[in-house]
Design a protein around this motif. Structure first.
Motif, PDB file in Angstrom:
ATOM      1  N   SER A   1       0.819  -1.213   0.000  1.00 31.07           N
ATOM      2  CA  SER A   1       0.000   0.000   0.000  1.00 31.07           C
ATOM      3  C   SER A   1       0.848   1.257   0.000  1.00 31.07           C
TER       4      SER A   1
ATOM      5  N   PRO B   1      -5.576  -5.829  -3.708  1.00 32.79           N
ATOM      6  CA  PRO B   1      -5.412  -5.194  -2.407  1.00 32.79           C
ATOM      7  C   PRO B   1      -4.077  -5.548  -1.779  1.00 32.79           C
ATOM      8  N   SER B   2      -3.690  -4.741  -0.811  1.00 31.98           N
ATOM      9  CA  SER B   2      -2.403  -4.944  -0.155  1.00 31.98           C
ATOM     10  C   SER B   2      -2.453  -6.179   0.719  1.00 31.98           C
TER      11      SER B   2
ATOM     12  N   GLN C   1      -6.764   2.071  -2.536  1.00 30.52           N
ATOM     13  CA  GLN C   1      -6.224   0.782  -2.101  1.00 30.52           C
ATOM     14  C   GLN C   1      -6.981   0.263  -0.878  1.00 30.52           C
TER      15      GLN C   1
ATOM     16  N   TYR D   1      -9.363  -3.036  -0.616  1.00 32.92           N
ATOM     17  CA  TYR D   1      -9.079  -4.087   0.366  1.00 32.92           C
ATOM     18  C   TYR D   1     -10.281  -4.290   1.299  1.00 32.92           C
TER      19      TYR D   1
END
Length: 593
Positions: free
Chosen positions: A19, A33-34, A496, A500
């Motif tokens: 991220s 997503p991170s 982000q 997520y």
């Protein structure tokens, strides 16, 4: 806003990015997503049981397969050993260890390990997990006692036996839900809670709990304790949960509507009917208890066959009381408590969706702020370009006029010929432009020592008036560009986090839905099984206790005033309506007939 792609965070994904990556030119909404940044957040490939540990393992409980090889501690190894490990609360002891007042400590057994924790420590564990994992459904714990409980029970409210037993069951359910969660079961904070050799105060004051931010909305969704998070998180706004969305996601709007409907139904009709049923069964059992006690006491005042018949009748009523009480306990433990737990689950899901809503609002507000800053920068750059054009025109005028300050710039007659005759500032059609004033050195002041309040105020006002507009404009352009760069980074981080949050919340909602269906199925089966067993016991009680009481009643001799068989009145003539029936004369005993 475009619809976000579905990314299941409960599966391993090797293409995830961190991220901290930010872009000042484009915000990629469809990037994965991170991933969780530390081992305790890594998802175990094992598939632990997602079902509630009540009331029995059940046929739907699946066998765990141990694929995990890196264990952070002994408790982690026990929980992911592949066996169906059950966390038990074996006892509730009154103690005053490390406290000025006595409290109830619940004894937790995990494998061969024992730990003791009070209710407030369970509460702090759940609150800590909710902050560490803001996109995951954290199971509930039993609620606190109400003011009414303290008012009615005075100083004995904390020692109520029924309340302690209920807390033992529901806290055990809470721990087993954590142990069977595919993400929370890997959290080392949970492992340390189960460790009897670690002080919980020490856990609260050590990482990662000591690194939790004051506002999780301005921290990474996948890891709020990340110390290497981008400083652009500070530029994110802090919206309220009631802020409307410009472009809402219909998936989560539907989830919110379904959750509200589910909460209203469970906490409304179902809990009301359940409380009413439990109250009626409790009254039924209480009536049998009082009647059995009265008959057993009455049998002590009689002799012979009458005493035995009364005693057997009281014992049969006591057997009905015992079976009804057991049914009442099963209904309360296996239906009423889980039903209330799902009411709490509905409230937790509402808060989870509110967090996602705030993240979405945060993304849109950052978009709006970035757009406003870009428009402001455009206006400032246009003003700067206009000022430069005027300066260039003034410079050409000075050069053509021999350096005279009052010389006018050249004019274009529209045919490509430039006139170089200076015009007067007051003449009509003059193209004269005055020079940029610039700062006046004569008006600059220095702050003298010992200046009074009036002189200080005058100095400040003159200093503000002496600011060069050109310098101020260029400083504004520089600051605006820096703000735009920071907002672009913040917008990327918000995108982000929102992506997520969407994928994680949706995956956990799907997992919760499967768990809910399995739990309700188990609850209904247990409810039916409890009523069936109660009916069997009632039938067995009728066959044994009541038949025995009937035989004892038949041993009672006839009343001495009973009329002889020959003097009894003849039965009425048999008719269609009274065939096989006899009618007793209520005055036979009184008249001696």
């Amino acid at each position: 806003m475009d619809t976000f792609e579905d990314e299941n965070p409960f599966d391993q994904d090797g293409d995830n990015i961190t991220s901290e990556t930010s872009s000042t030119s484009q915000v990629a909404l469809y990037e994965p997503p991170s991933p969780p940044p530390h081992p305790s957040r890594q998802l175990s490939p094992s598939s632990p049981n997602l079902n509630r540990p009540f009331p029995s393992p059940g046929s739907h409980r699946q066998q765990q397969v141990n694929y995990k090889t890196d264990f952070c501690c002994t408790r982690d190894r026990v929980l992911h050993s592949g066996d169906d490990v059950e966390i038990l609360i074996t006892d509730a002891q009154k103690t005053s260890l490390n406290s000025n007042s006595p409290y109830i400590a619940y004894v937790i057994r995990t494998g061969n390990t024992e730990s003791r924790h009070r209710y407030s420590e369970f509460e702090s564990l759940r609150d800590s997990l909710a902050k560490l994992y803001p996109t995951i459904i954290i199971p509930p714990i039993p609620g606190k006692q109400t003011i009414g409980d303290y008012a009615t029970k005075q100083g004995k409210a904390k020692e109520d036996t029924a309340m302690i037993a209920r807390r033992k069951r529901m806290l055990q359910t809470f721990l087993n839900r954590l142990a069977r969660h595919p993400i929370l079961s890997n959290e080392h904070v949970f492992h340390r809670f189960l460790d009897g050799e670690v002080s919980w105060t020490e856990v609260l004051n050590s990482p990662p709990l000591s690194l939790l931010p004051k506002n999780i909305l301005k921290a990474p969704s996948h890891n709020p304790t990340d110390q290497n998070a981008s400083p652009a998180y500070a530029a994110l706004p802090n919206p309220s949960a009631a802020h409307p969305l410009r472009d809402p996601d219909m998936r989560f709007q539907d989830s919110e509507g379904f959750t509200n409907k589910f909460a209203n139904h469970v906490s409304g009709p179902m809990e009301k009917v359940t409380r009413r049923v439990i109250k009626r069964w409790a009254d039924h059992a209480q009536d049998h208890s009082e009647l059995g006690a009265a008959l057993n006491g009455f049998s002590l005042n009689e002799n012979g066959e009458l005493s035995g018949a009364i005693e057997k009748t009281g014992q049969a009523i006591d057997a009905t009381y015992v079976s009804t009480t057991k049914l009442l306990q099963e209904v309360e433990q296996n239906w009423a408590e889980p039903l209330h737990e799902y009411t709490q689950f509905a409230m937790i899901i509402k808060k989870l969706l509110a967090y996602r809503h705030q993240k979405h609002v945060q993304y849109e507000m950052t978009q709006d702020a970035l757009q406003n800053k870009r428009e402001s920068l455009k206006v400032l750059e246009e003003n700067e370009a206009e000022a430069r054009r005027l300066d260039e025109a003034l410079s050409r005028g000075r050069l053509n006029g021999g350096g005279s300050v009052l010389a006018s710039p050249t004019r274009d007659d529209g045919e490509g010929n430039e006139g170089n005759t200076p015009t007067s500032p007051a003449s009509p059609g003059s193209a004269y432009l005055p020079p940029h004033p610039g700062p006046n050195p004569a008006r600059k002041r220095t702050k003298a020592p010992g200046m009074g309040l009036l002189n200080a105020l005058s100095y400040t006002i003159h200093g503000m008036m002496d600011v060069d507009p050109e310098t101020a404009r260029r400083n504004s352009i520089t600051k605006t560009r820096e703000s735009i760069s920071q907002l672009e980074d913040a917008l990327h981080l918000a995108a982000q986090d929102l992506k997520y949050a969407n994928s994680t919340i949706q995956a956990d909602l799907d997992r919760f839905q499967r768990q809910k269906v399995a739990d309700l199925r188990e609850m209904a089966i247990t409810m039916a099984r409890g009523h069936r067993d109660w009916c069997k016991k009632e039938r067995l009680c009728y066959i044994t206790s009541w038949e025995e009481a009937k035989r004892e009643i038949e041993k009672i001799p006839d009343h001495p005033n009973k009329a002889p068989p020959s003097q009894e009145p003849s039965p009425p003539a048999a008719g269609p309506s009274n065939v096989g029936t006899t009618r007793r004369d209520s005055s036979a005993t009184v008249n001696g007939r």
